[in-house]
Design an enzyme around this catalytic site. Structure first.
Site, PDB file in Angstrom:
ATOM      1  CG  PHE A 122      15.539  -9.474   5.630  1.00 54.57           C
ATOM      2  CD1 PHE A 122      16.125 -10.429   6.436  1.00 54.57           C
ATOM      3  CD2 PHE A 122      14.155  -9.426   5.549  1.00 54.57           C
ATOM      4  CE1 PHE A 122      15.341 -11.334   7.151  1.00 54.57           C
ATOM      5  CE2 PHE A 122      13.368 -10.313   6.253  1.00 54.57           C
ATOM      6  CZ  PHE A 122      13.952 -11.271   7.059  1.00 54.57           C
ATOM      7  NE  ARG A 244       5.650  -6.287  10.636  1.00 57.43           N
ATOM      8  CZ  ARG A 244       5.343  -7.580  10.629  1.00 57.43           C
ATOM      9  NH1 ARG A 244       5.101  -8.197  11.778  1.00 57.43           N
ATOM     10  NH2 ARG A 244       5.265  -8.255   9.498  1.00 57.43           N
ATOM     11  N   GLY A 340      -1.586  23.717  -2.354  1.00 57.23           N
ATOM     12  CA  GLY A 340      -2.368  23.931  -3.563  1.00 57.23           C
ATOM     13  C   GLY A 340      -1.594  23.543  -4.810  1.00 57.23           C
ATOM     14  CD  GLU A 364      10.910  -3.503   7.821  1.00 56.36           C
ATOM     15  OE1 GLU A 364      10.626  -3.798   8.999  1.00 56.36           O
ATOM     16  OE2 GLU A 364      11.945  -2.891   7.501  1.00 56.36           O
TER      17      GLU A 364
END
Length: 384
Positions: A122, A244, A340, A364
Site C-alpha cells: 500500500f 485498524r 528483570g 496505520e
C-alpha cells in the site's frame, strides 16, 4: 456469526500448529538474518494465508472480520514479522481492489493475490506526508490511455518483495485536498520505479520497508481503481478502517505471547526460596496485563462483529487500534520488568518483542490520530 464453526476451528488448529512448530523455532534465525525463510513463506501460500480476506469466488478463504481477528490472535503469538509477510496482501494491499475495483480488476488481480502469486503493498505515505494523507504530492497525470506518475513514497511495508502497489496519487493538481486523490494498481516492475535501500529499523527484523520512487512511470488507465478519479482518499480511508481492527487483533496475539512467556518465567524463576510468581507485586503486573489483553480482545471481537453486520465502525476501529497498541506496549514493558535483568538480554526474546511492538502505536494511524478521529466522531454524533 462464524459460517462453519468446525471448518474454522480446523483452520485455527492448523495455524496454532504452524506457529508452534514452524514459526516460534525460526524466531531467532529471522532476528539474526533479517529474512523470513523462503520455505516458511511457501507454506503460508499453501495454507491459503495470503487469501484470508479475499472472496471464495476469487480463490480466497473469505473470512469474516471476526474470523480474521480470531485467526490473527493465534497467528501473532510469534514475531510480528511473520504476520507482516501476508499482512499487506491480506489487508491494505488488496482491500482497495476488493472494495472499489472494477469487476475486471477483481477478476484479474484477486485470484493471484489469494494464492500469493502476487504480493501487494500500500503506497500512501510520503516523505512530507504521513498523518495528513489528503495532502500527498505524488502526481498521476492523464496522458490518453495512460497516467504518468511522479513522486516518492516512504516506509512502504513489503515494497522490496511486492509485485504490485496499491498507489495513492493526485490526479487533479488543482485540487489540493482529498478530492484530487485517486487510487491505482501499479506493476512493481514498471520502468521508472526504483527502490531505496531497506530501512534500518528499531525492531521487526524480517519485515522490510523502503522508499519507492516513481519517475515518469506509465500506468495504464485501466489500472485506475474503480475506473473513476477522485475516489482514492475514500478508498484509502475504508481500507485503513478495516486495517485498524486487523492491527488491533495483531496486538492482542503478540501481547498474549509476551504475557505467556513472562508468566512461564515467573513460575520457573526462584528468589528468596520460592517462585517469583508467588510475589504479590509480580502477580499485580501479571494481573494488569491479563486484564488489558482480555479487554482488547473483547473490543476487537465487538468491533469486528459490528463491521460484519454492515454497521459503521469508524469510532470502534480507532478505539481498538488505540487501546490495543498502547496495551501491547504496556504488556511488553511489564514483561521486561518481571524478567528483570534477563528481560534486557536478547537470549530471552522479551527485549526483541519490546522493540517490535513499539511500531504498533505508529503505523496505520498513530495513537494521536486515533484520538482525533474518536473525538471528532463523538462531537459529530452529539450534534446530529
Amino acid at each position: 456469526m462464524i459460517r462453519d464453526p468446525e471448518t474454522f476451528e480446523a483452520l485455527l488448529d492448523s495455524v496454532r500448529r504452524f506457529v508452534r512448530e514452524r514459526l516460534v523455532p525460526a524466531e531467532n534465525e529471522v532476528a539474526e538474518t533479517d529474512e523470513i525463510p523462503a520455505d516458511i513463506v511457501q507454506e503460508m501460500r499453501e495454507m491459503g494465508l495470503f487469501g484470508l480476506t479475499i472472496p471464495e469466488a476469487y480463490g480466497g478463504l473469505e473470512l469474516t472480520m471476526e474470523e480474521e481477528s480470531r485467526l490473527l490472535f493465534e497467528l501473532c503469538k510469534t514475531s510480528p514479522a511473520f504476520r507482516s509477510v501476508i499482512g499487506t496482501t491480506v489487508g491494505i494491499g488488496s482491500q482497495g481492489i476488493l472494495m472499489d475495483g472494477t469487476e475486471e480488476q477483481k477478476a484479474y488481480y484477486l485470484p493471484k493475490l489469494a494464492t500469493g502469486e502476487l504480493s501487494a503493498s500500500f503506497a500512501l505515505t510520503e516523505p512530507d506526508v504521513g498523518s495528513d494523507a489528503a495532502s500527498l504530492r505524488t502526481t498521476a497525470i492523464n496522458d490518453g490511455d495512460h497516467y504518468i506518475v511522479n513522486g516518492t513514497k516512504r516506509y512502504i511495508t513489503n515494497a522490496p518483495h511486492s509485485k504490485i502497489f496499491t498507489l495513492m496519487a493526485r490526479t487533479n493538481p488543482a485540487d489540493k485536498g482529498a478530492g484530487g486523490v485517486s487510487a491505482f494498481i501499479v506493476d512493481a516492475q514498471s520502468p521508472g520505479i526504483s527502490l531505496g535501500k531497506n530501512d534500518k529499523k528499531m525492531g521487526q527484523k524480517g519485515a522490510h520497508t523502503c522508499d519507492v520512487m516513481f519517475d515518469n512511470v506509465r500506468v495504464p488507465a485501466a489500472n485506475l481503481i474503480g475506473d473513476k478519479e477522485g475516489q482514492g482518499f475514500k478508498t484509502a480511508m475504508k481500507v485503513l478502517e478495516k486495517g485498524r481492527i486487523h492491527l488491533a487483533a495483531v496486538c492482542v496475539g503478540v501481547a498474549q505471547r509476551i504475557l505467556d512467556d513472562a508468566l512461564r518465567y515467573a513460575i520457573d524463576r526462584k528468589q528468596f526460596g520460592q517462585s517469583i510468581a508467588e510475589f504479590q507485586l509480580v502477580q499485580a503486573m501479571l494481573a494488569d496485563s491479563k486484564a488489558e489483553v482480555y479487554a482488547a480482545e473483547c473490543m476487537v471481537i465487538d468491533a469486528a462483529r459490528k463491521r460484519d453486520e454492515g454497521r459503521s465502525v469508524s469510532t470502534e476501529a480507532s478505539c481498538c487500534k488505540m487501546f490495543a497498541s498502547e496495551m501491547c506496549g504496556r504488556v511488553a514493558d511489564r514483561a521486561v520488568q518481571i524478567l528483570g535483568g534477563a528481560g534486557y538480554l536478547s537470549e530471552y526474546g522479551i527485549e526483541r518483542f519490546y522493540r517490535d511492538v513499539r511500531l504498533f502505536r505508529l503505523y496505520e494511524g498513530t495513537t494521536q490520530i486515533q484520538q482525533i478521529i474518536i473525538g471528532r466522531n463523538m462531537v459529530r454524533e452529539a450534534r446530529a
